[in-house]
Design an enzyme around this catalytic site. Sequence first.
Site, mmCIF file in Angstrom:
data_model
loop_
_atom_site.group_PDB
_atom_site.id
_atom_site.type_symbol
_atom_site.label_atom_id
_atom_site.label_comp_id
_atom_site.label_asym_id
_atom_site.label_seq_id
_atom_site.Cartn_x
_atom_site.Cartn_y
_atom_site.Cartn_z
ATOM 1 N N HIS A 8 -4.510 -2.878 -0.519
ATOM 2 C CA HIS A 8 -4.850 -2.820 0.917
ATOM 3 C C HIS A 8 -5.146 -1.394 1.353
ATOM 4 O O HIS A 8 -4.813 -0.433 0.660
ATOM 5 C CB HIS A 8 -3.744 -3.419 1.787
ATOM 6 C CG HIS A 8 -2.433 -2.699 1.787
ATOM 7 N ND1 HIS A 8 -1.397 -3.032 0.931
ATOM 8 C CD2 HIS A 8 -1.990 -1.636 2.509
ATOM 9 C CE1 HIS A 8 -0.366 -2.226 1.162
ATOM 10 N NE2 HIS A 8 -0.699 -1.367 2.106
ATOM 11 N N HIS A 89 -3.410 5.031 5.002
ATOM 12 C CA HIS A 89 -3.054 5.130 3.567
ATOM 13 C C HIS A 89 -3.855 4.115 2.764
ATOM 14 O O HIS A 89 -4.466 3.211 3.322
ATOM 15 C CB HIS A 89 -1.550 4.943 3.357
ATOM 16 C CG HIS A 89 -0.992 3.595 3.713
ATOM 17 N ND1 HIS A 89 -0.552 3.270 4.984
ATOM 18 C CD2 HIS A 89 -0.808 2.485 2.950
ATOM 19 C CE1 HIS A 89 -0.103 2.017 4.977
ATOM 20 N NE2 HIS A 89 -0.261 1.521 3.760
ATOM 21 N N GLU A 138 0.103 4.676 -1.325
ATOM 22 C CA GLU A 138 1.193 3.712 -1.567
ATOM 23 C C GLU A 138 0.947 3.062 -2.915
ATOM 24 O O GLU A 138 -0.200 2.703 -3.233
ATOM 25 C CB GLU A 138 1.199 2.663 -0.450
ATOM 26 C CG GLU A 138 2.278 1.600 -0.552
ATOM 27 C CD GLU A 138 2.212 0.561 0.568
ATOM 28 O OE1 GLU A 138 1.503 0.760 1.569
ATOM 29 O OE2 GLU A 138 2.877 -0.477 0.416
#
Length: 148
Positions: A8, A89, A138
């Site tokens: 994502h 992110h 992440e």
Amino acid sequence: MKLGRLNHIGVATPSIEESLRYYRDTMGAVQITEPFDLPEQGVTVCFVDTPDSTGEVGKGTQIELIEPLGETSTLNTFMEKNPLGGQHHVCYEVEDIEEARHWFEGRGKRILGPTRIGAHGTPIFFLHPKDMMGQLTEIMETPKKDAH
Ligand SMILES: CC[C@H](C(=O)O)C(=O)SCCNC(=O)CCNC(=O)[C@H](O)C(C)(C)COP(=O)(O)OP(=O)(O)OC[C@H]1O[C@@H](n2cnc3c(N)ncnc32)[C@H](O)[C@@H]1OP(=O)(O)O
Ligand SMILES: [Co+2]
């Protein structure tokens, strides 16, 4: 370790409701989850599904919309600098989160806090943007196939 799937893109927003309307009405998103609070992370979250390469919605990379929740949200500093929000992110999948942790530690990359369970219910950690070419990154363990 090899580069894994882009799970994502985290997009910060001052209003998740306004962002939902944008993705639905301007961008034509057809599958958006209900927003939910993650008080321990200081965010309200929801996911906008994008189609995968076959056009199927539900298996492609998601937009993770995050809105600050509470006075102490990690997101508040980011929002002060970026009042409209924006790309926050990126999240890549790995097979083994601990192996990935050792990989990045071995390359001197700062890991932000302990490995913990993220918004998808699987172990994650974050890497400092200053060590990652400016991208807050992440790392997330790929959900196990038989996960219910
Ligand atoms: C959906 C739930 C999800 C989950 O847990 O699964 C989340 O919760 S994601 C949203 C909130 N959680 C996090 O972001 C955790 C990781 N972030 C952090 O630990 C901090 O935000 C940190 C360390 C990246 C930045 O800390 P802080 O904002 O307090 O400090 P600064 O503003 O001084 O930033 C230092 C330096 O980094 C630059 N910066 C900050 N955020 C970003 C960013 N998202 N992308 C790129 N660069 C970023 C900032 O501009 C500063 O640079 P400088 O040149 O010194 O100005
Ligand atoms: Co994320």
